[in-house]
Design an enzyme around this catalytic site. Structure first.
Site, PDB file in Angstrom:
ATOM      1  N   ASP A  15       1.081  -1.190  -0.187  1.00  0.00           N
ATOM      2  CA  ASP A  15      -0.724   0.012   0.278  1.00  0.00           C
ATOM      3  C   ASP A  15       0.897   1.344   0.467  1.00  0.00           C
ATOM      4  O   ASP A  15       0.434   2.651   0.931  1.00  0.00           O
ATOM      5  CB  ASP A  15      -1.171  -0.054   1.406  1.00  0.00           C
ATOM      6  CG  ASP A  15      -1.984  -0.944   1.214  1.00  0.00           C
ATOM      7  OD1 ASP A  15      -1.915  -2.093   0.033  1.00  0.00           O
ATOM      8  OD2 ASP A  15      -3.160  -1.231   2.217  1.00  0.00           O
ATOM      9  N   ASP A  56      -4.277  -0.855  -1.357  1.00  0.00           N
ATOM     10  CA  ASP A  56      -6.266  -0.026  -1.161  1.00  0.00           C
ATOM     11  C   ASP A  56      -6.667   0.318  -2.505  1.00  0.00           C
ATOM     12  O   ASP A  56      -6.314   0.917  -3.097  1.00  0.00           O
ATOM     13  CB  ASP A  56      -5.805   0.765  -0.175  1.00  0.00           C
ATOM     14  CG  ASP A  56      -6.421  -0.104   1.108  1.00  0.00           C
ATOM     15  OD1 ASP A  56      -7.202  -1.441   1.043  1.00  0.00           O
ATOM     16  OD2 ASP A  56      -7.315   0.761   2.533  1.00  0.00           O
ATOM     17  N   HIS A  58     -11.016   0.996  -2.714  1.00  0.00           N
ATOM     18  CA  HIS A  58     -12.206   1.066  -2.694  1.00  0.00           C
ATOM     19  C   HIS A  58     -13.221   1.730  -3.727  1.00  0.00           C
ATOM     20  O   HIS A  58     -12.577   2.138  -4.279  1.00  0.00           O
ATOM     21  CB  HIS A  58     -11.937   1.303  -1.581  1.00  0.00           C
ATOM     22  CG  HIS A  58     -10.954   1.267  -0.497  1.00  0.00           C
ATOM     23  ND1 HIS A  58     -10.958  -0.521   0.001  1.00  0.00           N
ATOM     24  CD2 HIS A  58     -10.749   1.462   0.586  1.00  0.00           C
ATOM     25  CE1 HIS A  58     -10.347  -0.505   1.360  1.00  0.00           C
ATOM     26  NE2 HIS A  58      -9.442   0.702   1.472  1.00  0.00           N
ATOM     27  N   HIS A  75     -10.713   7.321   1.203  1.00  0.00           N
ATOM     28  CA  HIS A  75      -9.087   7.131   0.805  1.00  0.00           C
ATOM     29  C   HIS A  75      -8.796   6.079  -0.110  1.00  0.00           C
ATOM     30  O   HIS A  75      -9.917   5.060   0.128  1.00  0.00           O
ATOM     31  CB  HIS A  75      -8.003   6.929   2.107  1.00  0.00           C
ATOM     32  CG  HIS A  75      -8.225   5.564   3.012  1.00  0.00           C
ATOM     33  ND1 HIS A  75      -9.610   5.110   3.751  1.00  0.00           N
ATOM     34  CD2 HIS A  75      -7.873   4.225   2.509  1.00  0.00           C
ATOM     35  CE1 HIS A  75      -9.391   3.971   4.009  1.00  0.00           C
ATOM     36  NE2 HIS A  75      -8.833   3.111   2.951  1.00  0.00           N
ATOM     37  N   LYS A 100      -6.949  -4.716  -3.010  1.00  0.00           N
ATOM     38  CA  LYS A 100      -7.817  -5.231  -1.840  1.00  0.00           C
ATOM     39  C   LYS A 100      -8.587  -4.329  -1.927  1.00  0.00           C
ATOM     40  O   LYS A 100      -8.540  -2.890  -1.804  1.00  0.00           O
ATOM     41  CB  LYS A 100      -6.680  -5.840  -0.981  1.00  0.00           C
ATOM     42  CG  LYS A 100      -5.765  -5.013  -0.089  1.00  0.00           C
ATOM     43  CD  LYS A 100      -5.414  -4.930   1.105  1.00  0.00           C
ATOM     44  CE  LYS A 100      -3.739  -3.848   1.166  1.00  0.00           C
ATOM     45  NZ  LYS A 100      -4.941  -3.392   2.182  1.00  0.00           N
ATOM     46  N   CYS A 139      -2.107  -2.861   7.625  1.00  0.00           N
ATOM     47  CA  CYS A 139      -1.740  -3.670   6.626  1.00  0.00           C
ATOM     48  C   CYS A 139      -0.200  -4.561   6.598  1.00  0.00           C
ATOM     49  O   CYS A 139      -0.862  -6.049   5.964  1.00  0.00           O
ATOM     50  CB  CYS A 139      -2.179  -2.653   5.397  1.00  0.00           C
ATOM     51  SG  CYS A 139      -4.492  -1.582   4.875  1.00  0.00           S
TER      52      CYS A 139
END
Ligand SMILES: [Zn+2]
Length: 193
Positions: A15, A56, A58, A75, A100, A139
């Site tokens: 990340d 990440d 999202h 974020h 993810k 993470c």
């Protein structure tokens, strides 16, 4: 300790994205890890070993965001500037990217959670992982604990990781937890290049 890279090793950078470096959820001093992360990239490239980068990734309505009941500011929304890898991180073109946290109803701190990371590593015959990135207490920790549970020998790259430290002891506690689970803490000086 001194560690040499073997044919069973892979690098996993967790990340290292704009929002975690300089954006809406910037980890304190995150930019300090970039030169170390780039050095690990160079070493793994030189040894022709696979390099993974988790991100990440999202949807706009992700449940980890405060306005949807979570604890984090918005974020790393897919395909926005905030979700891009940090500009100074020199990822090679053949980096294996693991996305993810794509399910709106579920958060995923670990790079193994809901992804094909384990399958990809198995296919490449990897049994040792070198893991660092952002953030140590979320993470990175979750990815390392999953890696250990899956029986990978797992190195925590201490100089290529930074913690959020919502509470001041979080970094120390998370490192203790990883070491207790069997992780091996190293920095760049420990790697025989
Ligand atoms: Zn997230």
């Amino acid at each position: 300790m001194k560690v040499s890279i073997t044919s069973k090793d892979a690098l996993i950078l967790v990340d290292i994205q704009n929002d975690f470096c300089v954006g809406s959820l910037a980890v304190p001093n995150a930019c300090d890890i970039i030169k170390y992360a780039n050095s690990y990239i160079e070493i793994f490239k030189k040894n022709i070993r696979p390099i993974f980068a988790t991100r990440d990734w999202h949807p706009k309505n992700h449940s980890s965001f405060k306005e949807f009941g979570g604890i984090w500011p918005i974020h790393c929304i897919q395909n926005t500037d905030g979700s891009m890898f940090y500009k100074d991180l020199r990822l090679p073109n053949d980096t294996l990217i693991i996305s993810k946290g794509t399910n709106p109803d579920k958060d995923a701190y670990s790079g193994f959670d809901g992804t094909d990371l384990h399958d990809k590593l198995k296919n490449l015959n990897i049994n040792r992982l070198f893991i660092g990135g952002l953030a140590t207490d979320y993470c990175v920790k979750a990815t390392i604990l999953d890696a250990l549970a899956l029986d990978y020998t797992t190195f925590f790259l201490s100089d290529a990781s930074k913690a959020v430290n919502l509470k001041p002891d979080d970094e120390a506690l998370s490192i203790n937890e990883m070491l207790k689970a069997g992780a091996i803490l190293i920095d760049l000086n420990d790697l025989i290049q």
